[in-house]
Motif scaffolding. Structure first.
Motif, short mmCIF file in Angstrom:
data_model
loop_
_atom_site.label_atom_id
_atom_site.label_comp_id
_atom_site.label_asym_id
_atom_site.label_seq_id
_atom_site.Cartn_x
_atom_site.Cartn_y
_atom_site.Cartn_z
N ASP A 1 0.82 -1.21 0.00
CA ASP A 1 0.00 0.00 0.00
C ASP A 1 0.86 1.26 0.00
O ASP A 1 0.46 2.29 -0.54
N ALA A 2 2.03 1.16 0.62
CA ALA A 2 2.93 2.32 0.68
C ALA A 2 3.79 2.44 -0.57
O ALA A 2 4.60 3.38 -0.68
N GLY A 3 3.66 1.53 -1.51
CA GLY A 3 4.45 1.57 -2.73
C GLY A 3 5.88 1.10 -2.54
O GLY A 3 6.73 1.31 -3.41
N LEU A 4 6.13 0.40 -1.44
CA LEU A 4 7.49 -0.09 -1.16
C LEU A 4 7.72 -1.46 -1.77
O LEU A 4 8.87 -1.89 -1.90
N ALA A 5 6.63 -2.16 -2.11
CA ALA A 5 6.71 -3.48 -2.72
C ALA A 5 5.68 -3.54 -3.84
O ALA A 5 4.64 -2.87 -3.75
N PRO A 6 5.94 -4.30 -4.90
CA PRO A 6 4.98 -4.40 -6.01
C PRO A 6 3.64 -4.94 -5.54
O PRO A 6 3.58 -5.79 -4.65
N ALA A 7 2.57 -4.42 -6.14
CA ALA A 7 1.23 -4.93 -5.81
C ALA A 7 1.13 -6.40 -6.18
O ALA A 7 1.57 -6.81 -7.25
N ASP A 8 0.58 -7.19 -5.28
CA ASP A 8 0.47 -8.63 -5.49
C ASP A 8 -0.53 -9.15 -4.47
O ASP A 8 -1.09 -8.37 -3.68
N ASP A 9 -0.75 -10.45 -4.47
CA ASP A 9 -1.60 -11.06 -3.44
C ASP A 9 -0.79 -11.18 -2.16
O ASP A 9 0.16 -11.97 -2.08
N ALA A 10 -1.15 -10.40 -1.17
CA ALA A 10 -0.35 -10.32 0.06
C ALA A 10 -0.29 -11.66 0.78
O ALA A 10 0.73 -11.99 1.39
N LEU A 11 -1.37 -12.43 0.73
CA LEU A 11 -1.37 -13.72 1.41
C LEU A 11 -0.34 -14.66 0.79
O LEU A 11 0.44 -15.30 1.50
N THR A 12 -0.32 -14.73 -0.54
CA THR A 12 0.64 -15.60 -1.23
C THR A 12 2.07 -15.18 -0.92
O THR A 12 2.93 -16.02 -0.63
N VAL A 13 2.32 -13.89 -0.99
CA VAL A 13 3.67 -13.38 -0.73
C VAL A 13 4.07 -13.66 0.71
O VAL A 13 5.21 -14.07 0.99
N ALA A 14 3.15 -13.44 1.65
CA ALA A 14 3.46 -13.66 3.07
C ALA A 14 3.75 -15.14 3.34
O ALA A 14 4.67 -15.47 4.10
N ILE A 15 3.00 -16.03 2.72
CA ILE A 15 3.24 -17.46 2.91
C ILE A 15 4.60 -17.85 2.33
O ILE A 15 5.35 -18.63 2.94
N ASP A 16 4.94 -17.31 1.15
CA ASP A 16 6.26 -17.58 0.57
C ASP A 16 7.36 -17.11 1.52
O ASP A 16 8.36 -17.82 1.74
N LEU A 17 7.19 -15.92 2.07
CA LEU A 17 8.20 -15.36 2.96
C LEU A 17 8.32 -16.19 4.23
O LEU A 17 9.44 -16.52 4.66
N ARG A 18 7.20 -16.56 4.83
CA ARG A 18 7.24 -17.36 6.05
C ARG A 18 7.84 -18.73 5.79
O ARG A 18 8.58 -19.26 6.62
N THR A 19 7.54 -19.32 4.63
CA THR A 19 8.11 -20.62 4.29
C THR A 19 9.62 -20.53 4.20
O THR A 19 10.35 -21.40 4.71
N ALA A 20 10.12 -19.47 3.55
CA ALA A 20 11.56 -19.30 3.41
C ALA A 20 12.23 -19.09 4.76
O ALA A 20 13.27 -19.69 5.06
N VAL A 21 11.65 -18.24 5.60
CA VAL A 21 12.24 -17.95 6.90
C VAL A 21 12.20 -19.18 7.80
O VAL A 21 13.19 -19.52 8.47
N ASN A 22 11.06 -19.87 7.83
CA ASN A 22 10.97 -21.07 8.66
C ASN A 22 11.94 -22.14 8.20
O ASN A 22 12.57 -22.83 9.01
N GLY A 23 12.09 -22.29 6.88
CA GLY A 23 13.06 -23.26 6.37
C GLY A 23 14.48 -22.90 6.73
O GLY A 23 15.28 -23.77 7.11
N MET A 24 14.80 -21.62 6.62
CA MET A 24 16.13 -21.15 6.99
C MET A 24 16.43 -21.46 8.45
O MET A 24 17.51 -21.98 8.79
N LEU A 25 15.47 -21.18 9.32
CA LEU A 25 15.68 -21.40 10.75
C LEU A 25 15.78 -22.88 11.08
O LEU A 25 16.63 -23.29 11.88
N ALA A 26 14.93 -23.70 10.46
CA ALA A 26 14.97 -25.13 10.72
C ALA A 26 16.31 -25.72 10.31
O ALA A 26 16.90 -26.54 11.03
N GLN A 27 16.83 -25.30 9.16
CA GLN A 27 18.11 -25.83 8.71
C GLN A 27 19.25 -25.38 9.62
O GLN A 27 20.16 -26.15 9.91
N ARG A 28 19.19 -24.15 10.07
CA ARG A 28 20.24 -23.66 10.96
C ARG A 28 20.23 -24.42 12.28
O ARG A 28 21.28 -24.70 12.86
N ILE A 29 19.03 -24.76 12.77
CA ILE A 29 18.92 -25.49 14.03
C ILE A 29 19.37 -26.94 13.85
O ILE A 29 20.08 -27.49 14.70
#
Length: 207
Positions: A148-176
């Motif tokens: 909404d602030a124009g800092l990221a391209p308009a897209d489906d926020a739910l899809t983008v958020a799930i992609d981001l959470r998947t990446a972060v959770n995977g990163m943390l799981a592998q590090r642990i």
């Protein structure tokens, strides 16, 4: 081998049952942090650590799984709390999203055993736990504010958020699970996720 008797403890005053329940949950959190495995948790061990009879635990939690779920809820509440505080401290939505995710990273690094239980236990994979949805909703809202602030391209926020959470959770799981790998700083990986998955460039972030 018989269980050692619980240490003697003064009974809770009438109406103080909720206090004991919270103490049981807090104790179970500490034990699960060390075990990093919910199937190894024993209600008798929790009772012994708290200093109560095992029957007192069963009054609040009929089985191990119900106690693990209570611990999972407490952990989710903590993760939401630290994320909300970090986001609120940043007036810029992009920095707020980054701070929110970094707070999750910091919590996982501080509590690796609990993080494993949250993401690898069979109990936590069950359906019907609404408290798990709160973190997803918070991330979706944070991503939407960036769009909404124009800092990221308009897209489906739910899809983008799930992609981001998947990446972060995977990163943390592998590090642990693979601590001997030559991992780059977590903030650097997160910033790459924010650029590639959200389309967000945070001023001053690592590149």
């Amino acid at each position: 081998m018989d269980e050692m008797p619980a240490a003697r403890r003064r009974p809770n005053a009438r109406g103080r049952g909720e206090v004991l329940r919270e103490e049981i949950v807090g104790t179970a959190m500490g034990i699960l942090e060390e075990l990093a495995d919910d199937e190894s948790l024993s209600l008798r061990a929790v009772a012994r650590t708290v200093g109560i009879a095992a029957t007192s635990v069963y009054l609040h939690f009929p089985d191990r799984d119900s106690l693990v779920i209570a611990v999972a809820q407490r952990c989710h509440e903590e993760l939401v709390g630290v994320g909300d505080a970090a986001d609120a401290a940043e007036p810029d939505p992009g920095r707020g999203l980054r701070a929110r995710m970094l707070a999750q990273v910091a919590w996982a690094q501080e509590h690796p055993g609990l993080y494993k239980v949250l993401h690898e236990s069979s109990v936590h994979r069950r359906l019907g736990m609404p408290f798990k949805e709160v973190m997803v909703t918070r991330t979706v809202d944070a991503v939407q504010r960036c769009m909404d602030a124009g800092l990221a391209p308009a897209d489906d926020a739910l899809t983008v958020a799930i992609d981001l959470r998947t990446a972060v959770n995977g990163m943390l799981a592998q590090r642990i699970n693979e601590p001997d790998m030559p991992w780059p700083p977590a903030a650097e990986q997160l910033d790459r996720f924010l650029r590639k998955l959200v389309g967000l460039e945070v001023p001053g972030a690592s590149r």
